[in-house]
Write an enzyme that holds these catalytic residues in place. Structure first.
Site, PDB file in Angstrom:
ATOM      1  N   GLY A 120     -29.679  18.677  59.826  1.00  0.00           N
ATOM      2  CA  GLY A 120     -30.677  18.477  60.872  1.00  0.00           C
ATOM      3  C   GLY A 120     -31.876  19.389  60.668  1.00  0.00           C
ATOM      4  O   GLY A 120     -31.972  20.132  59.691  1.00  0.00           O
ATOM      5  N   GLU A 137     -16.307  19.469  49.440  1.00  0.00           N
ATOM      6  CA  GLU A 137     -17.091  20.572  50.009  1.00  0.00           C
ATOM      7  C   GLU A 137     -16.186  21.751  50.319  1.00  0.00           C
ATOM      8  O   GLU A 137     -15.137  21.598  50.956  1.00  0.00           O
ATOM      9  CB  GLU A 137     -17.812  20.129  51.284  1.00  0.00           C
ATOM     10  N   GLY A 152     -27.947  19.547  53.812  1.00  0.00           N
ATOM     11  CA  GLY A 152     -28.926  20.137  54.713  1.00  0.00           C
ATOM     12  C   GLY A 152     -30.260  20.360  54.032  1.00  0.00           C
ATOM     13  O   GLY A 152     -30.941  21.355  54.278  1.00  0.00           O
ATOM     14  N   ASN A 186     -29.116  16.434  49.302  1.00  0.00           N
ATOM     15  CA  ASN A 186     -28.999  15.427  50.351  1.00  0.00           C
ATOM     16  C   ASN A 186     -30.194  15.485  51.295  1.00  0.00           C
ATOM     17  O   ASN A 186     -30.544  16.550  51.806  1.00  0.00           O
ATOM     18  CB  ASN A 186     -27.716  15.651  51.160  1.00  0.00           C
ATOM     19  N   ASP A 188     -21.134   9.390  52.279  1.00  0.00           N
ATOM     20  CA  ASP A 188     -21.514  10.753  52.624  1.00  0.00           C
ATOM     21  C   ASP A 188     -20.623  11.284  53.746  1.00  0.00           C
ATOM     22  O   ASP A 188     -20.470  10.645  54.780  1.00  0.00           O
ATOM     23  CB  ASP A 188     -22.983  10.770  53.065  1.00  0.00           C
TER      24      ASP A 188
END
Length: 275
Positions: free
Chosen positions: A173, A134, A202, A223, A82
């Site tokens: 987070g 990404e 996220g 994720n 990751d």
């Protein structure tokens, strides 16, 4: 069941408008819990390890355990790097037996990100593995840069990745304020890349109804790191408080922690599958 690559589980998920949970792990207990959840829900799963562990020997040291747990799972399991920060991390992961890798160059200029991601994808494909890239940037304490349709299409073409992480309003987070996902942007990207499984980074703390909408509009991998790790820590703390200074063998101490983490992962896997 043998380890699989993301190509064996994500394209079908996208076609069927469901998503596969990708859970970050760091030890045996968090890994075992994901396996238990996958078996309970009869669902494929992705076990992933964050790039930080590849900056030391940790990721390679636990690779054997991860592979062993995945191979004895009765559901398909992909083992994924990751947010790989360097091509060296990608190479380490592939050498250690991970079946999928992500190179994250989302903070780099477009051309540099695309070039490096293509190299990572070439390395992965040469090893019979899969690659994620990404475009756009999913924030963690900095500003989010949303993915444009044009850049997503060009990036996919240049890099030959198997899955594409896009930025549609999430952040890594826990959130200070509830995020608003740009579902229209997600739909437009998915329409422009009809065969590409899209990835939502996220996922922790993102409103589940918004997550469901994103799944219906091209997201096939979600994720989960922060909230899963937080479940592990809080469960461990609760078990310590129950002990009140008494001794218990470590393996027995972690049994209820594994159960709590497995239950948390199972709820998310079930939701991502539309159940």
């Amino acid at each position: 069941m043998a380890l699989v690559t993301m190509n064996e589980i994500l394209p079908a998920a996208r076609k069927e408008k469901r998503a596969i949970g990708a859970f970050n792990v760091g030890n045996y207990e968090t890994t075992l819990a994901v396996m238990k959840a996958a078996e309970a829900e009869k669902s494929p799963v992705i076990i992933q390890v964050y790039n930080r562990l590849f900056e030391s020997e940790k990721a390679s040291d636990i690779a054997g355990m991860l592979i062993r747990v995945a191979q004895r799972c009765n559901q398909p399991v992909a083992l994924h790097l990751d947010h790989g920060a360097t091509l060296e991390s990608v190479a380490i992961a592939l050498h250690a037996g991970y079946t999928s890798v992500m190179y994250d160059g989302s903070r780099l200029p477009f051309a540099e990100n695309a070039a490096n991601t293509r190299l990572a994808a070439d390395l992965a494909h040469a090893a019979g593995c899969t690659a994620e890239g990404e475009i756009g940037h999913v924030a963690q304490g900095d500003e989010t840069s949303l993915t444009s349709v044009e850049e997503a299409v060009e990036f996919a073409k240049l890099t030959n990745v198997d899955a594409l992480a896009v930025s549609i309003g999430t952040a890594h987070g826990y959130y200070k304020a509830e995020p608003k996902l740009d579902i229209e942007r997600c739909r437009a990207i998915a329409d422009a890349l009809p065969d590409m499984p899209l990835v939502l980074h996220g996922g922790s703390g993102t409103p589940l109804e918004a997550v469901r909408e994103s799944i219906h509009n091209g997201i096939a991998k979600i994720n989960i790191a922060t909230e899963y790790m937080d479940t592990y820590l809080k469960s461990s703390r609760a078990e310590l408080e129950k002990l009140n200074g008494k001794f218990v063998p470590v393996d027995k101490f972690f049994d209820p922690v594994v159960d709590a983490c497995a239950a948390h992962a199972a709820r998310l896997i079930r939701f991502f599958a539309g159940k």
